[in-house]
Design a protein around this motif. Structure first.
Motif, PDB file in Angstrom:
ATOM      1  N   LEU A 134       6.529  19.240  36.635  1.00 33.16           N
ATOM      2  CA  LEU A 134       5.347  18.478  36.218  1.00 33.16           C
ATOM      3  C   LEU A 134       4.116  18.936  37.000  1.00 33.16           C
ATOM      4  O   LEU A 134       3.044  19.149  36.417  1.00 33.16           O
ATOM      5  N   ALA A 135       4.302  19.111  38.305  1.00 30.25           N
ATOM      6  CA  ALA A 135       3.164  19.529  39.147  1.00 30.25           C
ATOM      7  C   ALA A 135       2.634  20.892  38.693  1.00 30.25           C
ATOM      8  O   ALA A 135       1.422  21.137  38.729  1.00 30.25           O
ATOM      9  N   GLY A 136       3.553  21.778  38.249  1.00 30.84           N
ATOM     10  CA  GLY A 136       3.147  23.107  37.782  1.00 30.84           C
ATOM     11  C   GLY A 136       2.278  23.035  36.526  1.00 30.84           C
ATOM     12  O   GLY A 136       1.374  23.835  36.350  1.00 30.84           O
ATOM     13  N   ARG A 137       2.568  22.087  35.652  1.00 30.76           N
ATOM     14  CA  ARG A 137       1.853  22.013  34.370  1.00 30.76           C
ATOM     15  C   ARG A 137       0.711  21.000  34.368  1.00 30.76           C
ATOM     16  O   ARG A 137      -0.322  21.217  33.748  1.00 30.76           O
ATOM     17  N   HIS A 138       0.931  19.861  35.022  1.00 30.81           N
ATOM     18  CA  HIS A 138      -0.072  18.774  35.001  1.00 30.81           C
ATOM     19  C   HIS A 138      -0.227  18.214  36.417  1.00 30.81           C
ATOM     20  O   HIS A 138       0.336  17.166  36.738  1.00 30.81           O
ATOM     21  N   PRO A 139      -1.005  18.887  37.242  1.00 30.14           N
ATOM     22  CA  PRO A 139      -1.090  18.482  38.654  1.00 30.14           C
ATOM     23  C   PRO A 139      -1.573  17.043  38.847  1.00 30.14           C
ATOM     24  O   PRO A 139      -1.284  16.435  39.877  1.00 30.14           O
ATOM     25  N   ASP A 140      -2.278  16.473  37.878  1.00 34.74           N
ATOM     26  CA  ASP A 140      -2.754  15.103  38.097  1.00 34.74           C
ATOM     27  C   ASP A 140      -1.902  14.048  37.379  1.00 34.74           C
ATOM     28  O   ASP A 140      -2.246  12.870  37.366  1.00 34.74           O
ATOM     29  N   ALA A 141      -0.775  14.485  36.811  1.00 34.69           N
ATOM     30  CA  ALA A 141       0.169  13.484  36.273  1.00 34.69           C
ATOM     31  C   ALA A 141       1.184  13.176  37.378  1.00 34.69           C
ATOM     32  O   ALA A 141       1.313  13.922  38.340  1.00 34.69           O
ATOM     33  N   VAL A 142       1.909  12.069  37.241  1.00 34.18           N
ATOM     34  CA  VAL A 142       2.862  11.711  38.295  1.00 34.18           C
ATOM     35  C   VAL A 142       4.170  11.248  37.672  1.00 34.18           C
ATOM     36  O   VAL A 142       4.186  10.657  36.583  1.00 34.18           O
ATOM     37  N   LEU A 143       5.287  11.557  38.378  1.00 31.92           N
ATOM     38  CA  LEU A 143       6.619  11.153  37.903  1.00 31.92           C
ATOM     39  C   LEU A 143       7.138  10.016  38.786  1.00 31.92           C
ATOM     40  O   LEU A 143       7.007  10.063  40.014  1.00 31.92           O
ATOM     41  N   ALA A 144       7.715   8.997  38.146  1.00 30.69           N
ATOM     42  CA  ALA A 144       8.411   7.936  38.882  1.00 30.69           C
ATOM     43  C   ALA A 144       9.829   7.856  38.342  1.00 30.69           C
ATOM     44  O   ALA A 144      10.078   8.213  37.189  1.00 30.69           O
ATOM     45  N   TRP A 145      10.786   7.435  39.184  1.00 25.10           N
ATOM     46  CA  TRP A 145      12.150   7.194  38.673  1.00 25.10           C
ATOM     47  C   TRP A 145      12.469   5.715  38.814  1.00 25.10           C
ATOM     48  O   TRP A 145      12.376   5.159  39.889  1.00 25.10           O
ATOM     49  N   ASN A 146      12.762   5.093  37.691  1.00 24.12           N
ATOM     50  CA  ASN A 146      12.876   3.634  37.608  1.00 24.12           C
ATOM     51  C   ASN A 146      14.187   3.302  36.853  1.00 24.12           C
ATOM     52  O   ASN A 146      14.174   2.994  35.684  1.00 24.12           O
ATOM     53  N   PRO A 147      15.340   3.422  37.568  1.00 23.30           N
ATOM     54  CA  PRO A 147      16.631   3.298  36.877  1.00 23.30           C
ATOM     55  C   PRO A 147      16.801   1.974  36.157  1.00 23.30           C
ATOM     56  O   PRO A 147      16.256   0.951  36.568  1.00 23.30           O
ATOM     57  N   GLU A 148      17.597   2.050  35.093  1.00 26.23           N
ATOM     58  CA  GLU A 148      17.853   0.892  34.243  1.00 26.23           C
ATOM     59  C   GLU A 148      19.227   0.323  34.598  1.00 26.23           C
ATOM     60  O   GLU A 148      20.172   1.072  34.766  1.00 26.23           O
ATOM     61  N   PHE A 149      19.338  -0.992  34.684  1.00 27.54           N
ATOM     62  CA  PHE A 149      20.626  -1.595  35.043  1.00 27.54           C
ATOM     63  C   PHE A 149      21.179  -2.462  33.923  1.00 27.54           C
ATOM     64  O   PHE A 149      22.031  -3.312  34.147  1.00 27.54           O
ATOM     65  N   LEU A 150      20.657  -2.294  32.711  1.00 26.10           N
ATOM     66  CA  LEU A 150      21.040  -3.247  31.658  1.00 26.10           C
ATOM     67  C   LEU A 150      22.511  -3.126  31.260  1.00 26.10           C
ATOM     68  O   LEU A 150      23.102  -2.047  31.267  1.00 26.10           O
ATOM     69  N   ARG A 151      23.070  -4.288  30.943  1.00 25.35           N
ATOM     70  CA  ARG A 151      24.447  -4.353  30.435  1.00 25.35           C
ATOM     71  C   ARG A 151      24.388  -4.512  28.932  1.00 25.35           C
ATOM     72  O   ARG A 151      23.578  -5.301  28.424  1.00 25.35           O
ATOM     73  N   GLU A 152      25.238  -3.812  28.205  1.00 19.80           N
ATOM     74  CA  GLU A 152      25.312  -4.031  26.762  1.00 19.80           C
ATOM     75  C   GLU A 152      25.733  -5.479  26.537  1.00 19.80           C
ATOM     76  O   GLU A 152      26.498  -6.050  27.317  1.00 19.80           O
ATOM     77  N   GLY A 153      25.200  -6.066  25.494  1.00 22.49           N
ATOM     78  CA  GLY A 153      25.502  -7.473  25.221  1.00 22.49           C
ATOM     79  C   GLY A 153      24.478  -8.409  25.856  1.00 22.49           C
ATOM     80  O   GLY A 153      24.290  -9.530  25.406  1.00 22.49           O
ATOM     81  N   PHE A 154      23.825  -7.954  26.937  1.00 27.04           N
ATOM     82  CA  PHE A 154      22.788  -8.755  27.611  1.00 27.04           C
ATOM     83  C   PHE A 154      21.537  -7.912  27.797  1.00 27.04           C
ATOM     84  O   PHE A 154      20.728  -8.156  28.689  1.00 27.04           O
ATOM     85  N   ALA A 155      21.405  -6.872  26.965  1.00 25.30           N
ATOM     86  CA  ALA A 155      20.395  -5.844  27.225  1.00 25.30           C
ATOM     87  C   ALA A 155      18.969  -6.388  27.178  1.00 25.30           C
ATOM     88  O   ALA A 155      18.122  -5.990  27.979  1.00 25.30           O
ATOM     89  N   VAL A 156      18.694  -7.300  26.241  1.00 21.92           N
ATOM     90  CA  VAL A 156      17.326  -7.822  26.115  1.00 21.92           C
ATOM     91  C   VAL A 156      16.978  -8.643  27.354  1.00 21.92           C
ATOM     92  O   VAL A 156      15.933  -8.436  27.987  1.00 21.92           O
ATOM     93  N   LYS A 157      17.868  -9.527  27.721  1.00 24.36           N
ATOM     94  CA  LYS A 157      17.627 -10.365  28.911  1.00 24.36           C
ATOM     95  C   LYS A 157      17.518  -9.491  30.163  1.00 24.36           C
ATOM     96  O   LYS A 157      16.634  -9.684  31.002  1.00 24.36           O
ATOM     97  N   ASP A 158      18.416  -8.512  30.278  1.00 21.20           N
ATOM     98  CA  ASP A 158      18.406  -7.659  31.474  1.00 21.20           C
ATOM     99  C   ASP A 158      17.130  -6.827  31.570  1.00 21.20           C
ATOM    100  O   ASP A 158      16.741  -6.410  32.658  1.00 21.20           O
ATOM    101  N   THR A 159      16.494  -6.549  30.423  1.00 19.12           N
ATOM    102  CA  THR A 159      15.255  -5.751  30.456  1.00 19.12           C
ATOM    103  C   THR A 159      14.042  -6.646  30.700  1.00 19.12           C
ATOM    104  O   THR A 159      13.141  -6.286  31.455  1.00 19.12           O
ATOM    105  N   LEU A 160      14.025  -7.823  30.061  1.00 13.97           N
ATOM    106  CA  LEU A 160      12.854  -8.706  30.216  1.00 13.97           C
ATOM    107  C   LEU A 160      12.880  -9.471  31.538  1.00 13.97           C
ATOM    108  O   LEU A 160      11.837  -9.813  32.087  1.00 13.97           O
TER     109      LEU A 160
END
Ligand code: UDX
Length: 437
Positions: A134-160
């Motif tokens: 990313l830095a090579g192509r877009h030096p002023d853009a930024v990457l974040a890593w924000n893992p998801e922990f949602l469980r199937e069956g409760f995915a909407v609640k786990d996301t909201l």
């Protein structure tokens, strides 16, 4: 905010709809035109409670659109990467083809100041590598890593309303900017008190691998105890209740049975072992091989218990498997223990009928040689043994007297220890649980 979500599978479709629910203007992008057509028409291509209603609401509000064109990500300030990381064929490692492909395609659509947010489960080190690209192509853009922990069956609640947010960000100004943008994206759940941790890329990636490894270990631990209970005449459900009363241990995820499956836990612990090996830390995770072995043994044990129920022979016996999904409230059959057991029994000479309230279509594609029946009563009629392998409510609520009138022989294996053994025995059933006498 204007948000794009790249990848509209279980994770991405839920994330896109939830981001729109939080008030953002969202475009969901996927390379699969059928999936995009379904979602745009308000149809969810998989079973997830609450998602159809939510999708309908945000589509009607005009805050969510879907597209197969990556160029439509242009104009969004935040881009979430939600593509899958399956297990590589014949290897333990994760296949990063979709992450790398989506990321490379996204680079062409980025604009100055954009924030790219990885949500997929990736091997530690991936974010740092992508950040360099990313830095090579877009030096002023930024990457974040924000893992998801949602469980199937409760995915909407786990996301909201998740338990926590984890942001992996770079040091200094870019990291602060990414944190501020994510805080704005998640302002509603944060205002409700959801905890958030800001850390480096590697820690954020490892949080996800470690959480899934811990959950898998907890399940295999209780299943190992079930093996010991089986040779001592003890009852693993009482054992789990008793140790679970210790707050340091906790009762959740201590249900012994046929083990864990699905699209996450099995492949994630294997990918974690593979990555640790690459990094020279394989010894640290050798215990996960044992966790995996215990889990796989549960499936073989269920086959053996079924053979015992049927007086030592499976040949020509009619077996009905209740449940094909890897867990209830899901139609996901990826690495489903229930289907794996059904297929093994069929291969060993039994005639297996599988029923499930949601997962039959998916199961049929994976194991076409099994017989499928949607109607529960039809499915159990004339059976020599019933196997409860996925604990859907309708199977937990099955009345033993009613079932007794339909089957040929009253044999039941309770693969999830969810039935009242006394009531079933009182109705004349030969009942077998897992890890209980
Ligand atoms: C899991 C994690 O829970 C979630 O945080 C992560 O983001 C993705 O992976 P999921 O795959 O939806 O979620 O299923 P989960 O509810 O964790 O169940 C996994 C498997 O473990 C199922 O097959 C379930 O039947 C089994 N299980 C669960 C047990 O055998 N015993 C238990 O006590 C709990």
């Amino acid at each position: 905010m204007r948000v794009s979500v790249i990848g509209c599978g279980y994770l991405g479709a839920v994330h896109a709809a939830c981001m729109a629910k939080l008030g953002h203007e969202v475009v969901g992008i996927d390379v699969d035109p059928w999936k995009i057509g379904e979602l745009q028409a308000g149809r969810v291509p998989f079973f997830e409670p609450g998602l159809p209603e939510l999708l309908e609401e945000v589509l009607a509000a005009g805050r969510l659109k879907f597209s197969t064109e990556m160029a439509d990500a242009q104009g969004a300030q935040v881009h979430f990467l939600c593509v899958g990381t399956p297990q590589r064929k014949g290897e333990y490692a994760a296949d990063l083809r979709h992450v790398d492909g989506a990321f490379a395609a996204l680079l062409d659509s980025l604009e100055p100041g954009n924030v790219v947010v990885g949500k997929s489960t990736v091997p530690v080190g991936t974010a740092a590598r992508l950040a360099e690209d990313l830095a090579g192509r877009h030096p002023d853009a930024v990457l974040a890593w924000n893992p998801e922990f949602l469980r199937e069956g409760f995915a909407v609640k786990d996301t909201l309303a998740p338990d926590r947010f984890v942001y992996g960000v770079p040091d200094g100004g870019p990291g602060e900017r990414a944190t501020a943008v994510l805080d704005e994206v998640y302002s509603a759940p944060l205002a409700l008190g959801t905890r958030r941790l800001v850390t480096d890329y590697a820690t954020a990636e490892l949080v996800k691998s470690a959480a899934n490894s811990f959950l898998a270990t907890k399940i295999s631990f209780i299943n190992a105890m079930a093996e010991v209970c089986e040779v001592t005449g003890a009852d693993v459900t009482v054992l789990a209740d008793a140790i679970g009363m210790d707050e340091r241990i906790g009762r959740r995820f201590l249900n012994a049975g046929i083990g864990f499956g699905g699209g996450c836990l099995p492949k994630d612990i294997r990918a974690f072992m593979a990555r640790a090996g690459e990094l020279g830390a394989d010894q640290a995770l050798t215990f996960l091989r044992e966790v995996d072995d215990i889990n796989v043994r549960r499936r073989m044990r269920a086959v053996e218990l079924t053979r015992t129920l049927l007086d030592g022979s499976l040949l020509g016996k009619r077996i009905t498997v209740l449940g094909a999904a890897f867990k209830p409230d899901s139609d996901d059959v990826r690495d489903s223990p229930a289907l794996n057991i059904a297929a093994q029994l069929q291969l060993q000479g039994a005639a297996v009928t599988v029923t499930d309230p949601q997962a039959i279509d998916g199961a049929q594609v994976r194991f076409p040689e099994l017989t499928y029946e949607r109607d529960l009563d039809e499915a159990i009629t004339e059976a020599d043994a019933l196997l409860l392998l996925t604990e859907w409510d309708e199977y937990k609520g099955l009345a033993p007297e009613h079932a007794a009138r339909l089957v040929r022989t009253r044999n039941i294996l309770d693969g999830r220890n969810v039935l009242d053994s006394r009531a079933w025995r009182a109705a004349g059933w030969n009942y077998k649980g897992v890890g209980r006498s």
